[in-house]
Design an enzyme around this catalytic site. Structure first.
Site, mmCIF file in Angstrom:
data_model
loop_
_atom_site.group_PDB
_atom_site.id
_atom_site.type_symbol
_atom_site.label_atom_id
_atom_site.label_comp_id
_atom_site.label_asym_id
_atom_site.label_seq_id
_atom_site.Cartn_x
_atom_site.Cartn_y
_atom_site.Cartn_z
ATOM 1 N N CYS A 87 26.910 -25.143 -17.206
ATOM 2 C CA CYS A 87 25.790 -25.023 -16.270
ATOM 3 C C CYS A 87 26.320 -25.222 -14.850
ATOM 4 C CB CYS A 87 24.689 -26.018 -16.630
ATOM 5 S SG CYS A 87 24.374 -27.288 -15.427
ATOM 6 N N GLU A 88 25.912 -24.341 -13.965
ATOM 7 C CA GLU A 88 26.469 -24.389 -12.613
ATOM 8 C C GLU A 88 25.874 -25.510 -11.763
ATOM 9 O OE1 GLU A 88 25.729 -20.516 -11.001
ATOM 10 O OE2 GLU A 88 23.742 -21.040 -10.270
ATOM 11 N N HIS A 89 24.803 -26.122 -12.225
ATOM 12 C CA HIS A 89 24.201 -27.197 -11.435
ATOM 13 C C HIS A 89 24.866 -28.541 -11.671
ATOM 14 C CE1 HIS A 89 20.613 -24.332 -11.837
ATOM 15 N NE2 HIS A 89 21.174 -24.151 -10.665
ATOM 16 N N HIS A 90 25.361 -28.764 -12.894
ATOM 17 C CA HIS A 90 25.961 -30.065 -13.217
ATOM 18 C C HIS A 90 27.388 -29.944 -13.746
ATOM 19 C CE1 HIS A 90 21.522 -30.401 -13.669
ATOM 20 N NE2 HIS A 90 21.725 -31.492 -12.953
ATOM 21 N N GLN A 128 21.667 -19.975 -17.741
ATOM 22 C CA GLN A 128 21.432 -19.192 -18.961
ATOM 23 C C GLN A 128 20.678 -17.887 -18.679
ATOM 24 O OE1 GLN A 128 19.814 -21.522 -22.230
ATOM 25 N NE2 GLN A 128 19.012 -19.663 -23.210
ATOM 26 N N HIS A 156 21.386 -27.647 -23.581
ATOM 27 C CA HIS A 156 22.067 -27.971 -22.330
ATOM 28 C C HIS A 156 22.413 -29.444 -22.286
ATOM 29 C CE1 HIS A 156 21.204 -24.111 -20.094
ATOM 30 N NE2 HIS A 156 20.532 -23.966 -21.214
ATOM 31 N N CYS A 158 23.326 -31.134 -19.867
ATOM 32 C CA CYS A 158 22.775 -31.810 -18.690
ATOM 33 C C CYS A 158 21.364 -32.316 -18.961
ATOM 34 C CB CYS A 158 22.825 -30.917 -17.448
ATOM 35 S SG CYS A 158 21.855 -29.426 -17.562
HETATM 36 ZN ZN LIG Z 1 22.537 -28.453 -15.632
#
Ligand SMILES: [Zn+2]
Length: 198
Positions: A87-90, A128, A156, A158
């Site tokens: 995941c690119e956020h975490h 995703q 996920h 995260c």
């Molecule tokens: Zn994430």
């Protein structure tokens, strides 16, 4: 030894990444010079490059290298393709399965190529939703089929390890094109991917 696996890493990139990870380990309150952690920055640098190797790969080239003329107009479904993405956020993993179908319009590709295209986009920093659409578009743009469908179900980390700590929620995303906009075609696909062989 007939088969030899060759992993190649750019030395400069690896050592720059490793240097940064060494600093991160210390900032987290650890001692990067502790015996067990000595080689961790280097391993992590290689692991992260491995997990994002999709940036060096070209989905169109993979399909075009194995594109065959074939008068098939039945739905081709490849289901349960394992997804290991980040995941690119975490920058934590999301893990699941992709189900891909297309209806050829004179051209087919090797079944393993579909799985490789999934990897090209999964092995990157992703969300995703975008992953689902990129797989659909890669097949659409290279094979020009009558329709393409992609469904991804993933968990996920995260969400599981931090934040809301939901251990069992599964995120499902889908992307359809062409014939799959028709209810009957889409239902057939959804029935095929939920059916089990045993
Ligand atoms: Zn994430």
């Amino acid at each position: 030894m007939a088969y030899k696996k060759n992993e190649q890493y750019d030395e400069k990139v690896s050592s720059d990444i490793a240097g940064n990870y060494k600093e991160i380990i210390d900032l987290l309150g650890e001692d990067s010079n502790r015996e067990g952690l000595l080689k961790t920055p280097e391993r992590l640098a290689k692991a992260m490059q491995y997990l994002t190797q999709g940036y060096q790969m070209d989905a169109a080239a993979i399909i075009n290298a194995a594109k065959f003329h074939e008068d098939v107009s039945e739905m081709i479904v490849v289901k349960d393709i394992e997804i290991y993405s980040m995941c690119e956020h975490h920058m934590l993993p999301f893990i699941g399965k992709a189900h891909v179908a297309y209806i050829p319009n004179g051209w087919i590709t090797g079944l393993s190529k579909i799985a490789r295209v999934v990897d090209v986009y999964a092995r990157r920093l992703q969300v995703q939703e975008r992953l689902t659409v990129q797989i659909r578009d890669a097949i659409k743009n290279t094979l020009n089929p009558l329709g393409v469908a992609v469904v991804i179900e993933a968990k996920h980390l995260c969400m599981m390890m931090r934040g809301v700590q939901k251990q069992n929620s599964v995120t499902t995303t889908s992307a359809f094109d062409g014939e799959f906009h028709k209810n009957s075609t889409r239902s057939e696909f959804l029935k095929l991917i939920s059916a089990s062989l045993d």
